[in-house]
Scaffold this motif. Structure first.
Motif, PDB file in Angstrom:
ATOM      1  N   GLU A 283      -5.795  -0.336   7.445  1.00  0.00           N
ATOM      2  CA  GLU A 283      -4.407  -0.463   7.913  1.00  0.00           C
ATOM      3  C   GLU A 283      -4.301  -0.071   9.378  1.00  0.00           C
ATOM      4  O   GLU A 283      -3.599  -0.699  10.157  1.00  0.00           O
ATOM      5  CB  GLU A 283      -3.482   0.444   7.095  1.00  0.00           C
TER       6      GLU A 283
ATOM      7  N   THR B  16       0.823  -1.203   0.000  1.00  0.00           N
ATOM      8  CA  THR B  16       0.000   0.000   0.000  1.00  0.00           C
ATOM      9  C   THR B  16       0.860   1.257   0.000  1.00  0.00           C
ATOM     10  O   THR B  16       1.846   1.340   0.726  1.00  0.00           O
ATOM     11  CB  THR B  16      -0.899  -0.002   1.242  1.00  0.00           C
TER      12      THR B  16
ATOM     13  N   TYR C 270       0.461   5.803  -0.340  1.00  0.00           N
ATOM     14  CA  TYR C 270      -0.461   6.945  -0.283  1.00  0.00           C
ATOM     15  C   TYR C 270      -0.021   8.025  -1.268  1.00  0.00           C
ATOM     16  O   TYR C 270       1.085   8.541  -1.181  1.00  0.00           O
ATOM     17  CB  TYR C 270      -0.480   7.546   1.134  1.00  0.00           C
ATOM     18  N   ARG C 271      -0.941   8.348  -2.171  1.00  0.00           N
ATOM     19  CA  ARG C 271      -0.736   9.408  -3.139  1.00  0.00           C
ATOM     20  C   ARG C 271      -0.518  10.747  -2.425  1.00  0.00           C
ATOM     21  O   ARG C 271      -0.769  10.839  -1.217  1.00  0.00           O
ATOM     22  CB  ARG C 271      -2.010   9.472  -3.985  1.00  0.00           C
TER      23      ARG C 271
ATOM     24  N   LYS D  65     -10.891  18.377   4.671  1.00  0.00           N
ATOM     25  CA  LYS D  65     -10.613  17.504   3.535  1.00  0.00           C
ATOM     26  C   LYS D  65     -11.889  17.329   2.724  1.00  0.00           C
ATOM     27  O   LYS D  65     -12.860  16.747   3.212  1.00  0.00           O
ATOM     28  CB  LYS D  65     -10.115  16.138   4.024  1.00  0.00           C
TER      29      LYS D  65
ATOM     30  N   ILE E  30      -8.668   1.822   2.563  1.00  0.00           N
ATOM     31  CA  ILE E  30      -7.472   0.979   2.797  1.00  0.00           C
ATOM     32  C   ILE E  30      -6.722   1.520   4.009  1.00  0.00           C
ATOM     33  O   ILE E  30      -6.268   0.770   4.869  1.00  0.00           O
ATOM     34  CB  ILE E  30      -6.536   0.951   1.567  1.00  0.00           C
TER      35      ILE E  30
ATOM     36  N   GLY F 130      -2.999  11.677  -0.020  1.00  0.00           N
ATOM     37  CA  GLY F 130      -3.282  10.679   1.016  1.00  0.00           C
ATOM     38  C   GLY F 130      -4.139   9.525   0.537  1.00  0.00           C
ATOM     39  O   GLY F 130      -4.391   8.576   1.293  1.00  0.00           O
ATOM     40  N   ILE F 131      -4.630   9.580  -0.688  1.00  0.00           N
ATOM     41  CA  ILE F 131      -5.478   8.476  -1.162  1.00  0.00           C
ATOM     42  C   ILE F 131      -4.640   7.208  -1.299  1.00  0.00           C
ATOM     43  O   ILE F 131      -3.590   7.217  -1.938  1.00  0.00           O
ATOM     44  CB  ILE F 131      -6.195   8.863  -2.471  1.00  0.00           C
ATOM     45  N   PRO F 132      -5.088   6.133  -0.629  1.00  0.00           N
ATOM     46  CA  PRO F 132      -4.299   4.910  -0.636  1.00  0.00           C
ATOM     47  C   PRO F 132      -4.514   4.110  -1.912  1.00  0.00           C
ATOM     48  O   PRO F 132      -5.633   4.043  -2.437  1.00  0.00           O
ATOM     49  CB  PRO F 132      -4.846   4.142   0.570  1.00  0.00           C
ATOM     50  N   LEU F 133      -3.459   3.527  -2.409  1.00  0.00           N
ATOM     51  CA  LEU F 133      -3.547   2.633  -3.556  1.00  0.00           C
ATOM     52  C   LEU F 133      -2.674   1.421  -3.294  1.00  0.00           C
ATOM     53  O   LEU F 133      -1.621   1.543  -2.673  1.00  0.00           O
ATOM     54  CB  LEU F 133      -3.063   3.351  -4.833  1.00  0.00           C
TER      55      LEU F 133
ATOM     56  N   ILE G 132     -13.106   5.995  -0.378  1.00  0.00           N
ATOM     57  CA  ILE G 132     -11.877   6.014  -1.176  1.00  0.00           C
ATOM     58  C   ILE G 132     -10.636   5.916  -0.285  1.00  0.00           C
ATOM     59  O   ILE G 132      -9.569   5.527  -0.732  1.00  0.00           O
ATOM     60  CB  ILE G 132     -11.828   7.255  -2.098  1.00  0.00           C
ATOM     61  N   TYR G 133     -10.799   6.229   0.996  1.00  0.00           N
ATOM     62  CA  TYR G 133      -9.680   6.131   1.944  1.00  0.00           C
ATOM     63  C   TYR G 133      -9.693   4.835   2.757  1.00  0.00           C
ATOM     64  O   TYR G 133      -8.970   4.710   3.735  1.00  0.00           O
ATOM     65  CB  TYR G 133      -9.709   7.322   2.909  1.00  0.00           C
TER      66      TYR G 133
END
Ligand code: SF4
Lengths: 417, 558
Positions: free
Chosen positions: B129, A378, A380-381, B335, B125, A384-387, B122-123
Motif C-alpha cells: 500500500e 484493506t 489493519y487489525r 515489534k 499488504i 497492525g496486521i493487514p487483512l 505477514i505485513y
C-alpha cells in the motif's frame, strides 16, 4: 463463503463462515454487525431523495466553498477510502481527524514520548506464558480475543490455558477478571502510581515503595512484580481504562517504561486493545500520506499536527470549522454537547451504511455499502496486521471508495487543479 | 510519447560509453533506435551536459510498518516542509519522509528506482500500500526470511528442495522480489532476550546455526535462478570487532558460483565493518573488507553511509535496536512478529564531534573509495544512516578529495588514528560513480533494463549540468549543486523534474518474482497447513493478490 472477515472490533477475526444472511463463528457483537439492519434508501439533500451523483456534486460544492472543512471518522472503513479522505482534506485545506482522537490518542502521545515495545497477537498466542489485561475487558469488548489470541489460544510454544498465568488489573471485577489466575483491584485513577511502584520493585528499589499504593498492599505489589518477572515471554494488553482515567497519556507512558524495564530482565510486549476494526488504518494511512496519525490541519497547504487544536472536538469547540464531512462514524452520539451543537450549526455531509444520531443533523446523507459485507478493501487489525476484507454479497449501494473517488474528482475539477 | 534527448554527453558504463556526444531516443517508455521515432517527437537540447540512466537505490526502507511507525513516533521529523500541495501533493519530512515526498525527492536527484529491503511477510499488504503511494519511481520489496521458523527447520534438515519451495511460495504470496536475511537466528533468540554472536552459535530451539541458514538459502536462491541473490544484513551489526564476522560471512559465498551476478549481497557494510573490542577502541575494518571483496567475484556490498545529523534507525534486527535504545537512551519501538521476524526503531543523531560517529562516517567512505566500483553501491540504508537525499553529497565526497578534506576538518580527529580515510587520495571518476549508483545496483538486483541506456532499457534518463569531459573535481560545490538539481529527470519517457523541481507525476511499477516454474509447492503443503495452525490469520487470507497492486510486473525466475 468460508474464512470471511468480521469488520466490527479490532480483533478482525478472519474465520467467519457467511451464507449471505447468517455468519458462523461470530461473537454476539459481531453477529449484531452482520445482522440485517435498517438502511437509508437513497442519498438525500435536506431530506429529499437524490441520485448519488447529485448528492456528491452538492457535497463537493459545500466542501470547496468552506474555509476549513472538517473531515472526520474513518475508523470503520477501508484504507483505500481513508487515503482518498486524507488527499481530499489536503486539497480542501481542511482538517483530517479520526476516531482515535477520542479513544487511543493518549497512546499515540505516549509513543511520541517513549515509543512502544510491541508485537503481534500471534506472539501472545504462541509464546506468552504471562498475559496481563490492564484496564480492558476483552470478554465484553473483544469477545473472541481470549480464545483466538490470548487466554485459551493454543500456540506453538505455549500450548494452552494451563501454561499461562493470566493477570487482570482493573478498578472493578470485570467479566474478564473471572478468567484470571489472579485479579488485582486498584483504586480508580491510581494506575500511574501502581506502575511506578512496580517499576521500583522491578528495578530493585522496593524499599522506596510505601505500604499501600492505589489500593494494593506492598505484599500484593511484590507478588505481582514477581509474576511479571517470572514470565519468560509476557504480554500486557491495556485499554481505555488507562487512556481515559486520570493521567491519560502519562499512564501509557509509565506502562511503556515498565515494559522497557521488564525487557532488561526478560521479554515483554505491550499492546493497546484498539476498538474499531480499522482504527489502526485510519492512523497509518494518514501517517504515510501526510506524516501524522490524526489532528492534521492542511490550511497552509501542508500538513500540521496539533492535538490541542486540530482534533475534531477542539476544532468544533473553537468554531474553527465551517463544514464537516463525517465518514463511517457517529460523532453526534459521542462528542461533548457543545461540539455537537457546533456540528448542528454548520453544513454536515454524512457517508455511512446505517442511519445514526449524526444523520439527524446531516444536511446531505450518502448511504454506503457495508465494508466487509458489501465492499472490499484493506484494514489493519489492532496489532497492525493487514487483512483484505471481502465483498460477500452484491449491492446497489456505492462503496465509500466510489463515493469519495467521485467527490475528490469533483473537488479537483471545481478548484481547477 | 516519444522523446529525443539531443547533443548530450553520455556516460553509460555498462555499454562502454565513457563520455561521448550522443542522442538518446525514448518511445513507449523504452530507449529505442533513432529510426523508430517519427517526426512528432519532442526534442530537448542538452548540449554539453551529462546524460546518464536513472539512479537505482537497492536498499532503502521507504515503505511499510517500520517507517510508518517511525513517522507516528517522530512528529518532530515531519515538520520539515518540502513542498506545498499546489497541483501535486504536499511533501514533508526531514529524514523520515511521507510517501509523496519519497517519490518526489528521488526524482529530484535523478533516481527512478528504489527497493524496500525488509518486509515481514505477514505485513506485506501494508508495504505494498505504501509502495503504491510513492509517486514516480519503480519499486520492489524483499520479504524477510532469516528468522522464520520453517526456514530454520529446512536449514536444520539441510533440505534445499523444501527451502526452494518455501521461498517460491513466499515470493508469490508477498509479491516479493527476493530473499532478505537480517541477523539470521538473532531475532529468534531475542524473543527470549538473547542474540547470536556469530555464524556458529546454535539458534535456540532449532539446533541450527546462522551459517547453515545462510548457505541453505543461498543454495535455494541459486537453484531457483532468482534475478537477485540472497541480500544479507549480517550478524553482530553495530558491534565493535564485528568486521571479523562480516569477513567470515562474505567467505561463505566461495562455495557458490554464478556467472551472471553475485551469489551474496551484503548490505550496509559500514555498520558491520568495525575493529576493536569496545566503543572506546573501535576503528575501521574497511580496508580488510575491501581487499576481501575485491578478491572475490561473487560478492557485492552497499555502503550504508552515515550522514552527520539526524537519522532514525529501523531494522528487523530487534536485539540490536534494544541495545541501541539502552546505549543512547532514546525512545524505542519494538515489534515481535508472529513466528516470522521482528523489528525495532530508535532515533539517532550522528555527531561529527563524536569519535564513534566520525569513525562510522569515515568507514563508509573508505568502503566507497576502496571497493571496486562494480562491487559496491551507494546507500545510506535510509533512514538508518540518514536520508537518501544525501546521495549527491556522498557522490561528491567520493569524487572530490578537496571536499573530503573540508568535511574531515569538521569530524573528530580520532578518524586519523582509527581509519585510513585521511590517507586515501583517490577520486572517483564520473564513470565510477555512475557505475556505483546505476550499473552496479541494477546488476546486483538482476534488473536488466535498468542502470543503462542501451536500446531496450527503461526510458529513465537524467541530465546533469556537468560536462563529464571537462570538470574540476576541486570545485565540489559545482558538482554538488549539479547532482542535487538535475536539469531533467525523465521517467519512462516523461519529464518529471526540470531544473531540480518536480513538474510532473507518473506512477511507477512494482516488480515481483515468480519462481513457481523452478519448484513445486506440493512438497511443503502439509508443512504449511500445520504451520498455519499457529498463525493468527488463515492461510487463505495470507498474502497479497496481484490485482490489488497498482502496477505490478511479474518477472519469471530462470
Ligand atoms: S471478536 Fe470482534 S472481530 Fe471477532 S467476531 Fe467478535 S466482533 Fe467480530
Amino acid at each position: 463463503m468460508k474464512n470471511a472477515i468480521c469488520t466490527f472490533c479490532g480483533n478482525v477475526c478472519d474465520d467467519i463462515e457467511f451464507d449471505g444472511t447468517v455468519g458462523k463463528n461470530l461473537c454476539p457483537i459481531g453477529e449484531a454487525k452482520f445482522a440485517a439492519k435498517r438502511r437509508m434508501e437513497a442519498p438525500t439533500i435536506e431530506g429529499e431523495k437524490v441520485s448519488y451523483e447529485e448528492a456528491i456534486e452538492r457535497a463537493a460544492e459545500i466542501l470547496v466553498n468552506a474555509k476549513r472543512p472538517l473531515l472526520y471518522g474513518w475508523a470503520s472503513t477501508v484504507n483505500e477510502a481513508i487515503k482518498l479522505g486524507v488527499i481530499l482534506a489536503e486539497k480542501l485545506g481542511g482538517i483530517y481527524d479520526q476516531c482515535s482522537s477520542v479513544c487511543h490518542a493518549p497512546s499515540t502521545l505516549a509513543m511520541i514520548e517513549e515509543g512502544i515495545p510491541g508485537g503481534t497477537l500471534g506472539q501472545a498466542k504462541n509464546r506468552a506464558d504471562v498475559i496481563v489485561f490492564w484496564g480492558c475487558n476483552p470478554v465484553e469488548a473483544h469477545p473472541r480475543h481470549p480464545s483466538r489470541y490470548s487466554v485459551m489460544a493454543r500456540g506453538f510454544l505455549t500450548k494452552g490455558r494451563q501454561y499461562r498465568h493470566i493477570v487482570v488489573v482493573d478498578v472493578r471485577k470485570t467479566a474478564t477478571a473471572y478468567l484470571a489466575t489472579e485479579f488485582y483491584q486498584i483504586k480508580p485513577g491510581y494506575d500511574f502510581a501502581v506502575f511506578t511502584a512496580l517499576r521500583s520493585i522491578v528495578n530493585g528499589h522496593e524499599d522506596a515503595v510505601p505500604d499501600e499504593v492505589g489500593g494494593l498492599s506492598k505484599e500484593k505489589l511484590k507478588e505481582l512484580a514477581d509474576v511479571l518477572m517470572d514470565g519468560k515471554y509476557g504480554v500486557i494488553f491495556y485499554g481505555l481504562g488507562l487512556t481515559h482515567s486520570r493521567g491519560q497519556d502519562r499512564n501509557v507512558e509509565c506502562i511503556v517504561k515498565l515494559v522497557q524495564t521488564l525487557n532488561r530482565q526478560t521479554r515483554y510486549i505491550l499492546q493497546p486493545m484498539r476498538g474499531h476494526f480499522n482504527v489502526v488504518g485510519a492512523g497509518a494511512v494518514a501517517a504515510w500520506e501526510a506524516g501524522y496519525e490524526y489532528a492534521i490541519d492542511f490550511s497552509r497547504g501542508y500538513p500540521r499536527f496539533s492535538p490541542s487544536e486540530f482534533t475534531a472536538v477542539e476544532a468544533l469547540l473553537r468554531k474553527d470549522c465551517d463544514a464537516a464531512l463525517i465518514v463511517a462514524s457517529d460523532p453526534a452520539a459521542h462528542f461533548p454537547k457543545k461540539a455537537v451543537e457546533r456540528l448542528a450549526e454548520i453544513p454536515v455531509i454524512q457517508i455511512d451504511p446505517h442511519p445514526n444520531v449524526t444523520t439527524l443533523l446531516a444536511d446531505i446523507v450518502i448511504p454506503s455499502a457495508i465494508v466487509g459485507i458489501e465492499a472490499e478493501g484493506t484494514v489493519y487489525r489492532m496489532d497492525g496486521i493487514p487483512l483484505r476484507v471481502k465483498k460477500l454479497r452484491e449491492t446497489e449501494y456505492w462503496s465509500d471508495y466510489q463515493i469519495l473517488r467521485l467527490m475528490l474528482d469533483k473537488v479537483i475539477q471545481m478548484k481547477g487543479e | 510519447m516519444t522523446l529525443h534527448i539531443k547533443n548530450g554527453i553520455v556516460v553509460d558504463p555498462k555499454n562502454g560509453i565513457a563520455g561521448e556526444k550522443m542522442d538518446i531516443f525514448i518511445k513507449d517508455g523504452k530507449i529505442v533506435e533513432e529510426s523508430e521515432v517519427g517526426k512528432e517527437c519532442k526534442t530537448i537540447d542538452v548540449s554539453g551536459k551529462l546524460v546518464v540512466a536513472g539512479g537505482v537505490d537497492l536498499h532503502a526502507h521507504i515503505a511499510g510498518g517500520k517507517i510508518n511507525t517511525g513517522r507516528a513516533m517522530r512528529p518532530e521529523e515531519m515538520r520539515f516542509v518540502r513542498r506545498k500541495s499546489n497541483g501535486l501533493r504536499a511533501a514533508v519530512g526531514r529524514t523520515l519522509l511521507t510517501s509523496p515526498a519519497i517519490g518526489y525527492e528521488y526524482a529530484k536527484m535523478g533516481y527512478t528506482t528504489a527497493i524496500e529491503p525488509a518486509t515481514p511477510s505477514i505485513y506485506v499488504i501494508h508495504t505494498h500500500e505504501e509502495l503504491d503511494s510513492i509517486p514516480i519511481i519503480d519499486k520492489a520489496t524483499l520479504p524477510l526470511f532469516g528468522n522464520w521458523h520453517p526456514v530454520f527447520k529446512y536449514a536444520a534438515d539441510k533440505d534445499v528442495e523444501k527451502m526452494k519451495s518455501f521461498v517460491a511460495w513466499v515470493l508469490e504470496r508477498t509479491k516479493g522480489y527476493g530473499v532478505k536475511l537480517v541477523n539470521p537466528g538473532g531475532v529468534e533468540a531475542w524473543m527470549y532476550g538473547g542474540n547470536v554472536s556469530g555464524l556458529d552459535d546454535t539458534i535456540p530451539g532449532f539446533g541450527v546455526t546462522p551459517r547453515e541458514v545462510i548457505t541453505t538459502l543461498i543454495a535455494a536462491v541459486e537453484e531457483l535462478k532468482l534475478p537477485h541473490s540472497v541480500h544479507l544484513h549480517c550478524n553482530n551489526l553495530g558491534v565493535p570487532g564485528n568486521y571479523e564476522t562480516t569477513m567470515e560471512t562474505i567467505k561463505l559465498a566461495k562455495k557458490f558460483r554464478n556467472d551472471n551476478r553475485q551469489v551474496l549481497h551484503v548490505t550496509h557494510v559500514q555498520f558491520n565493518a568495525y575493529t576493536g573490542s569496545s566503543w572506546r577502541d573501535m576503528g575501521s575494518g574497511a580496508e580488510e573488507i575491501a581487499k576481501l571483496v575485491n578478491s572475490m567475484n561473487n560478492v557485492t556490498i552497499d555502503m550504508g553511509q552515515p550522514i552527520f545529523g539526524h537519522a532514525t534507525t529501523m531494522t528487523a534486527d530487534s536485539p540490536f535496536q534494544f541495545e541501541l535504545h539502552k546505549l543512547v537512551k532514546a525512545k524505542w519501538c519494538n515489534k515481535d512478529v508472529e513466528l516470522e521476524t521482528g523489528a525495532g526503531i530508535v532515533p539517532l543523531v550522528y555527531r561529527p564531534k563524536s569519535p564513534v560517529n566520525a569513525v562510522q562516517w569515515a568507514t563508509g567512505l573508505e568502503l566507497g573509495l576502496l571497493v571496486d566500483a562494480d562491487k559496491i553501491a551507494v546507500s545510506t540504508d535510509y533512514p538508518n544512516g540518514g536520508p537518501f537525499t544525501a546521495y549527491p553529497y556522498i557522490v561528491t565526497l567520493l569524487m572530490s578529495r578537496k571536499f573530503r578534506e573540508e568535511e574531515m576538518k569538521k569530524a573528530h580527529q580520532y578518524i586519523e588514528k582509527a581509519t585510513a580515510l585521511p590517507s586515501i587520495d583517490k577520486e572517483r571518476s564520473i564513470e565510477e560513480v555512475i557505475q556505483m549508483t546505476r550499473v552496479t545496483p541494477a546488476r546486483v538486483l538482476g534488473m536488466e533494463n535498468k542502470g543503462h541506456l542501451g536500446v531496450g532499457a527503461d526510458g529513465d534518463v537524467v541530465v546533469y549540468d556537468i560536462d563529464p569531459l571537462n570538470y574540476d573535481s576541486s570545485d565540489y560545490q559545482a558538482i554538488l549543486k549539479a547532482l542535487e538539481n538535475p536539469l531533467y529527470t525523465i521517467k519512462g519517457g516523461e519529464i518529471v523534474v526540470k531544473n531540480g523541481d518536480v513538474v510532473g507525476e507518473v506512477w511507477g511499477r512494482t516488480f515481483w518474482v515468480d519462481a513457481s516454474e523452478q519448484t513445486t509447492t506440493e512438497i511443503i503443503e502439509a508443512d504449511l497447513d500445520e504451520y498455519f495452525n499457529y498463525y493468527t490469520v488463515k492461510r487463505c487470507n495470507y498474502g497479497v493478490e496481484e490485482g490489488w497492486l497498482h502496477n505490478p510486473v511479474r518477472i519469471t525466475a530462470g
